[in-house]
Scaffold this active site. Structure first.
Site, PDB file in Angstrom:
ATOM      1  CD  GLU A  50      13.019   0.242  45.328  1.00 10.14           C
ATOM      2  OE1 GLU A  50      12.304   0.668  44.384  1.00 10.14           O
ATOM      3  OE2 GLU A  50      14.247   0.133  45.247  1.00 10.14           O
ATOM      4  CG  ASP A  61       8.150   7.048  38.554  1.00 11.96           C
ATOM      5  OD1 ASP A  61       9.002   6.148  38.623  1.00 11.96           O
ATOM      6  OD2 ASP A  61       7.873   7.786  39.516  1.00 11.96           O
TER       7      ASP A  61
END
Length: 281
Positions: A50, A61
């Site tokens: 990824e 995040d």
């Protein structure tokens, strides 16, 4: 249409083991080092890669990946340069699946149609776009599927059986199960709860289920791999990268090996789950 992601998970199912899915932010800490890392990941043990698309406001995040985005943007990383990275990687590796992960805004600014053409020609295999819910599938998901890209959706502990069918409707490649609520890199997942959640998701889909958020060590990776089709590790790798940088956040001679060394440890953990499973059969 069978993608590299489909082929990789099918091959690993034949081997009887889970995939190690690694995440790094494209362009962190600089484009050259980031490309060197990308090229080194498969040999270190990554089965699927990824690649984060840097964004100024990565709201899902935690601090490590937010800082990685900031470092990449400061070093001049753009979505075009991220696609160029994938293209450069594909010159020597035509089998390792690459998934671009991030937020819709950079793709929207780039232009969806142009992005899908460029991503496909660069050798991208799938997309994870965390801020596009199923209700907005016509924006990107359906065009991506039509272009031959997998569109990978996230399921969470709060995704109940009523919601799951909508989440899974146009998902392909694999399902990414977010094992803990909150931001990336938070608490460690509970393997028992994860295995139960994976089983529940699999009652709704035949797709592989990869589990991420909070996995940091080989032992944790092994425990999750025993009950899932894949283990996703991101924040731990980004943190290892950060720890290798100099005081000005510049790459050092240790940067690539700091990341690949941890990937190799995690890969051994994931692969050890296969032997434990085999012994139990």
């Amino acid at each position: 249409m069978t993608t590299r992601i489909d082929r990789r998970f099918a091959a690993l199912q034949t081997e009887g083991r889970a995939a190690l899915v690694t995440f790094l932010t494209a362009g962190d800490p600089d484009p050259a080092t980031s490309l060197a890392l990308l090229k080194a990941l498969p040999a270190a043990g990554a089965d699927v890669v990824e690649l984060g698309m840097p964004f100024t406001d990565p709201m899902a995040d935690g601090p490590p990946i937010q800082m990685a985005s900031q470092r990449a943007l400061k070093a001049g990383q753009t979505l075009r340069k991220t696609l160029d990275m994938v293209r450069a990687f594909r010159q020597a590796d035509d089998t390792t699946p690459i998934v671009l992960m991030g937020y819709y805004n950079p793709i929207y600014v780039y232009g969806v149609d142009r992005f899908l053409v460029d991503a496909t020609s660069a050798g991208v295999d799938g997309l994870i776009v965390v801020d596009l819910p199923p209700e907005e599938d016509e924006e990107l998901c359906l065009p991506a599927l039509a272009a031959g890209l997998n569109f990978i959706r996230l399921a969470t502990p709060t995704t109940d059986d009523k919601r799951l069918p909508a989440v899974l409707a146009n998902t392909s490649g694999f399902v990414y199960y977010v094992s803990v609520t909150g931001i990336t890199g938070a608490a460690a997942p509970d393997p028992g709860k994860v295995a139960g959640a994976v089983g529940r998701i699999k009652r709704h889909t035949g797709l592989p289920v990869a589990v991420g958020f909070g996995v940091r060590t080989a032992d944790q990776a092994a425990a999750i791999a025993a009950g899932a089709d894949g283990v996703v590790v991101g924040s731990a790798l980004v943190s290892a990268l950060k720890a290798s940088l100099d005081p000005d956040d510049k790459a050092t001679a240790r940067t690539v090996t700091a990341v690949t060394g941890l990937v190799a440890e995690l890969a051994r953990g994931v692969r050890s789950a296969k032997s434990r499973n085999s012994a139990a059969e």
